[in-house]
Structures are given as structure tokens and as C-alpha cells.
Design an enzyme around this catalytic site. Structure first.
Site, PDB file in Angstrom:
ATOM      1  NE  ARG A  45      -2.385  -2.264   3.327  1.00 35.60           N
ATOM      2  CZ  ARG A  45      -3.072  -2.546   4.501  1.00 35.60           C
ATOM      3  NH1 ARG A  45      -3.710  -1.744   4.993  1.00 35.60           N
ATOM      4  NH2 ARG A  45      -2.426  -3.499   5.135  1.00 35.60           N
ATOM      5  CG  ASP A 105      14.088  -1.621   5.306  1.00 33.46           C
ATOM      6  OD1 ASP A 105      15.298  -1.797   5.501  1.00 33.46           O
ATOM      7  OD2 ASP A 105      13.403  -1.239   5.998  1.00 33.46           O
ATOM      8  CE  LYS A 133      14.744   2.817   6.745  1.00 36.38           C
ATOM      9  NZ  LYS A 133      14.194   2.130   7.656  1.00 36.38           N
TER      10      LYS A 133
END
Ligand code: PRP
Length: 188
Positions: A45, A105, A133
Site C-alpha cells: 500500500r 529497505d 535505505k
């Protein structure tokens, strides 16, 4: 799991995001200028805000589609299992495709989704992530376009949640958990 107390500090303002989205849209439009109709795939989402802003800046014919992948649950740690909860509605064989992620990530979500999409033989498959990241990466994947590289901090807003909250913040914020909670957690 009980929610830990936290505050949110602004990390990237709505204005900075808007300016970066404009720049990225210009680069993407240049890359796909010869494409008949680009398929822009949002990963639900988290990407819903980013994709909405991005496609409105793109001066290209686009088709918008979505996939839902999940790797987190309600915790701050990523798990390695990526589940596909919703697949594309349209066919992508022979088409130009841009996958839109909110954040990369560990990289497992993007790598997993790209593996699936590649097997469907698109003409071109490119990726864009608003946030990257790199310190957390566990699999060698990198988006072709990145909005902002950020340090290893827990972030929310502009589509990104903490336990399904804060997706509606217009900016990216860092989550600061209270010191009291940390003491409780480390003591348990
Ligand atoms: C989050 C985020 C990315 C993914 C990144 O999604 O939106 O899709 O994790 O993590 P990774 O690089 O470690 O795989 P999440 O699974 O929390 O679902 P959501 O987008 O519905 O919030």
C-alpha cells in the site's frame, strides 16, 4: 503487540518531495518518450501517495496498475518472506513498465516483485523508489531512480505507515520512540 509511545519529527518536507517528484518525472518522461503507453505499477500500500503525485507530473500516456506485496506485518523489522496479496490486472508482455516503490529497505520486496515481472517478458522494466535505505540492504537490488537516500531510521508519512498509521502525513517523518519505552523493552 502493544504500541510503543513515539513522536514524529519531520525529515523531508512536502515541498521538497514535490520538487523532487517534478525532477524525477522529467527524467522518466525522457527515458520513455518513445513509449506508446507506459504501464506504471504501484506497489501497495505504501506507494499510493507517491504514484498519485508522480503520474500527475508525467507528461506521457500512462496506464496505472497495482500489485500488493507485503513483507512487514505490524513490526518495525522486515521479515524475509514476501507475499503477493494482489496481482496486476493487465498484461505486461512486450510493454514498457515502471515499478513504483515508496521505500527500499532490505530489498526483498522489490527483488521478489521484479523477478515475477521479468518472467512475464516486458520490453523494458524500470524502477523508481521515493526513499532508499542502502544501509539496510540484504539483497543486491537498486531502483533506477531514487528520490532520497536516507539513513537507517524508521520513517512514516507520504504513504508509509507505522502499524497502519501515519500514511496520510504530507511529509516524511522519522519516528522517535520514547526513552521510557526503550527502558521497558530492553528490561523485558
Ligand atoms: C514496505 C514498503 C516496501 C517494503 C520495503 O511495505 O512499502 O514495499 O516494505 O521493505 P524491504 O525492502 O525490506 O522489502 P510493507 O510490506 O510494509 O507493506 P505496505 O506497503 O502495505 O505498508
Amino acid at each position: 503487540m502493544p504500541q510503543r509511545a513515539y513522536v514524529i519529527e519531520q525529515m523531508i518536507s512536502a515541498k521538497s518531495i514535490a520538487a523532487r517528484v517534478e525532477e524525477l518525472a522529467i527524467e522518466i518522461a525522457a527515458e520513455f518518450r518513445d513509449t506508446d503507453k507506459l504501464v506504471v505499477v504501484g506497489l501497495l500500500r505504501g506507494s499510493f501517495v507517491f504514484i498519485a503525485d508522480l503520474v500527475r507530473e508525467l507528461e506521457l500516456p500512462v496506464e496505472v496498475d497495482f500489485m500488493e506485496a507485503s513483507s512487514y506485518g505490524n513490526a518495525t523489522q522486515s521479515t524475509r518472506e514476501v507475499r503477493i496479496l494482489k496481482d496486476l490486472r493487465g498484461e505486461i508482455a512486450g510493454r514498457d513498465v515502471l515499478v513504483v516503490e515508496d521505500i527500499v529497505d532490505t530489498g526483498y520486496t522489490l527483488a521478489h516483485v521484479l523477478g515475477i515481472l521479468r518472467s512475464r517478458r516486458p520490453a523494458r522494466l524500470r524502477t523508481i523508489a521515493l526513499l532508499d535505505k542502502p544501509a539496510r540492504r540484504e539483497t543486491p537490488v537498486r531502483a533506477d531512480w531514487i528520490g532520497f537516500e536516507i539513513p537507517d531510521e524508521f520513517v512514516v508519512g507520504y504513504g508509509i505507515d507505522y502499524a497502519q498509521r501515519n500514511r496520510n502525513l504530507p511529509y516524511i517523518g522519522r519516528v522517535r520512540f520514547s526513552a521510557e519505552d526503550d527502558a521497558v523493552t530492553s528490561g523485558s
